[in-house]
Design a protein around this motif. Structure first.
Motif, mmCIF file in Angstrom:
data_model
loop_
_atom_site.group_PDB
_atom_site.id
_atom_site.type_symbol
_atom_site.label_atom_id
_atom_site.label_comp_id
_atom_site.label_asym_id
_atom_site.label_seq_id
_atom_site.Cartn_x
_atom_site.Cartn_y
_atom_site.Cartn_z
ATOM 1 N N HIS A 252 52.996 11.927 11.989
ATOM 2 C CA HIS A 252 53.248 11.507 13.371
ATOM 3 C C HIS A 252 53.103 12.704 14.314
ATOM 4 O O HIS A 252 52.438 12.634 15.356
ATOM 5 C CB HIS A 252 54.649 10.897 13.470
ATOM 6 N N ARG B 144 46.095 14.615 19.814
ATOM 7 C CA ARG B 144 45.907 14.056 21.165
ATOM 8 C C ARG B 144 46.309 15.053 22.236
ATOM 9 O O ARG B 144 45.675 15.145 23.293
ATOM 10 C CB ARG B 144 46.680 12.750 21.303
ATOM 11 N N ASP C 119 51.481 1.403 9.429
ATOM 12 C CA ASP C 119 51.805 0.367 10.402
ATOM 13 C C ASP C 119 52.384 0.958 11.687
ATOM 14 O O ASP C 119 52.034 0.549 12.792
ATOM 15 C CB ASP C 119 52.781 -0.634 9.778
ATOM 16 N N TYR C 120 53.258 1.950 11.556
ATOM 17 C CA TYR C 120 53.927 2.527 12.721
ATOM 18 C C TYR C 120 53.118 3.658 13.363
ATOM 19 O O TYR C 120 53.611 4.314 14.290
ATOM 20 C CB TYR C 120 55.321 3.040 12.334
ATOM 21 N N LEU D 66 49.622 3.055 14.116
ATOM 22 C CA LEU D 66 48.393 2.482 14.660
ATOM 23 C C LEU D 66 48.280 2.614 16.175
ATOM 24 O O LEU D 66 47.169 2.642 16.705
ATOM 25 C CB LEU D 66 48.266 1.008 14.244
ATOM 26 N N ASP D 67 49.396 2.712 16.871
ATOM 27 C CA ASP D 67 49.327 2.889 18.323
ATOM 28 C C ASP D 67 49.116 4.349 18.710
ATOM 29 O O ASP D 67 48.999 4.662 19.895
ATOM 30 C CB ASP D 67 50.601 2.357 18.984
ATOM 31 N N MET D 68 49.036 5.218 17.710
ATOM 32 C CA MET D 68 48.827 6.641 17.975
ATOM 33 C C MET D 68 47.436 7.118 17.578
ATOM 34 O O MET D 68 47.125 8.297 17.742
ATOM 35 C CB MET D 68 49.848 7.476 17.192
ATOM 36 N N ASP E 197 43.053 6.609 17.220
ATOM 37 C CA ASP E 197 41.819 6.063 17.782
ATOM 38 C C ASP E 197 40.858 5.645 16.682
ATOM 39 O O ASP E 197 39.884 4.947 16.948
ATOM 40 C CB ASP E 197 41.148 7.107 18.681
ATOM 41 N N ILE F 83 45.048 -3.940 12.595
ATOM 42 C CA ILE F 83 44.648 -3.340 13.871
ATOM 43 C C ILE F 83 44.621 -4.375 14.977
ATOM 44 O O ILE F 83 45.001 -4.098 16.111
ATOM 45 C CB ILE F 83 43.276 -2.646 13.727
ATOM 46 N N ARG G 85 43.762 -3.775 18.946
ATOM 47 C CA ARG G 85 43.894 -2.371 19.350
ATOM 48 C C ARG G 85 42.509 -1.706 19.390
ATOM 49 O O ARG G 85 41.647 -2.000 18.558
ATOM 50 C CB ARG G 85 44.773 -1.591 18.373
ATOM 51 N N VAL H 159 40.866 0.645 18.056
ATOM 52 C CA VAL H 159 40.874 1.589 16.938
ATOM 53 C C VAL H 159 39.646 1.332 16.068
ATOM 54 O O VAL H 159 39.434 0.208 15.603
ATOM 55 C CB VAL H 159 42.164 1.441 16.092
#
Length: 231
Positions: free
Chosen positions: A102, A109, A129-130, A132-134, A136, A167, A170, A172
């Motif tokens: 993480h 980024r 899973d946790y 995927l919003d971080m 690309d 995904i 998103r 990604v």
């Protein structure tokens, strides 16, 4: 870099002529590649030793498309800024390369690059899973990382399908690294992949003096997937 899911071919310069990287990159771009993939290996996380930030900086001026840098190294964090400063557009780190992925993705980024997350063949998708919003890009290794020219691991196709479902909408990319050929490409695209890394499958039969085979090889991969989509 704007996001779209059109098929992208990213030749790995691990299969290029090491004495002519600049010319090789210009040749594959002229022949129609979408991204240029740079495999960074440390001889520790994977059993091979390849490139560092100085090489990336040296070839950056030859790249007009996207510089896609795959960090098969551990630890990753101390080198993120150096690779970003060398001109990487995308920096991909392995989930398995350290205990704080993480933080690593935040750092990538923060350095101004798109963040990629790579999964080894023995790693499932449940752990990301946790994350995927971080990210690309998620890179699914379809061979064990460390060497080019290995045999494709077919069990990874199911992993790509699961990942595509996770995904959702998103922005990604799903990238595939290892064993991409005109035979495997349709299976991967059908499963949900949109970026295909290919080394020997692109560079075989060609050279900086005879680059036409590079284009022929990339067109063969694209044509195989277009046939699938038309079916």
């Amino acid at each position: 870099m704007s996001f779209d899911r059109s098929l992208k071919i990213a030749p790995s310069i691990l299969s290029a002529d090491f004495a002519n990287f600049g010319q090789e990159i210009e040749a594959i771009e002229a022949q129609g590649c979408d991204w240029v993939h740079v495999d960074v290996m440390d001889g520790h996380f994977v059993p091979n030793l390849t490139f560092g930030p100085p090489l990336c900086k040296a070839i950056r001026k030859h790249i007009d498309t996207v510089m896609d840098v795959h960090l098969m190294i551990a630890p990753v964090d101390p080198y993120i800024d150096a690779f970003a400063e060398a001109g990487a557009d995308i920096l991909t780190a392995h989930l398995e390369s350290g205990p704080h992925i993480h933080r690593t993705l935040q750092a990538i980024r923060g350095a101004g690059c798109k963040a990629g997350l790579a999964l080894n063949p023995g790693t499932g998708v449940e752990d990301i899973d946790y994350l995927l919003d971080m990210v690309d890009l998620v890179c699914v290794m379809t061979v064990n990382p460390g060497f080019g020219g290995q045999k494709f691991i077919h069990s990874q196709i199911d992993k790509v399908k699961k990942l595509r479902a996770m995904i959702g909408d998103r922005p990604v990319h799903i990238e595939i690294d290892g064993g991409v050929t005109p035979q495997t490409a349709p299976l991967l695209v059908e499963a949900g992949a949109d970026v295909l890394v290919a080394g020997s499958a692109v560079f075989k039969g060609g050279s900086v003096d005879n680059p036409a085979p590079y284009g022929d090889n990339m067109r063969a991969i694209r044509a195989a997937t277009e046939t699938l989509r038309a079916a």
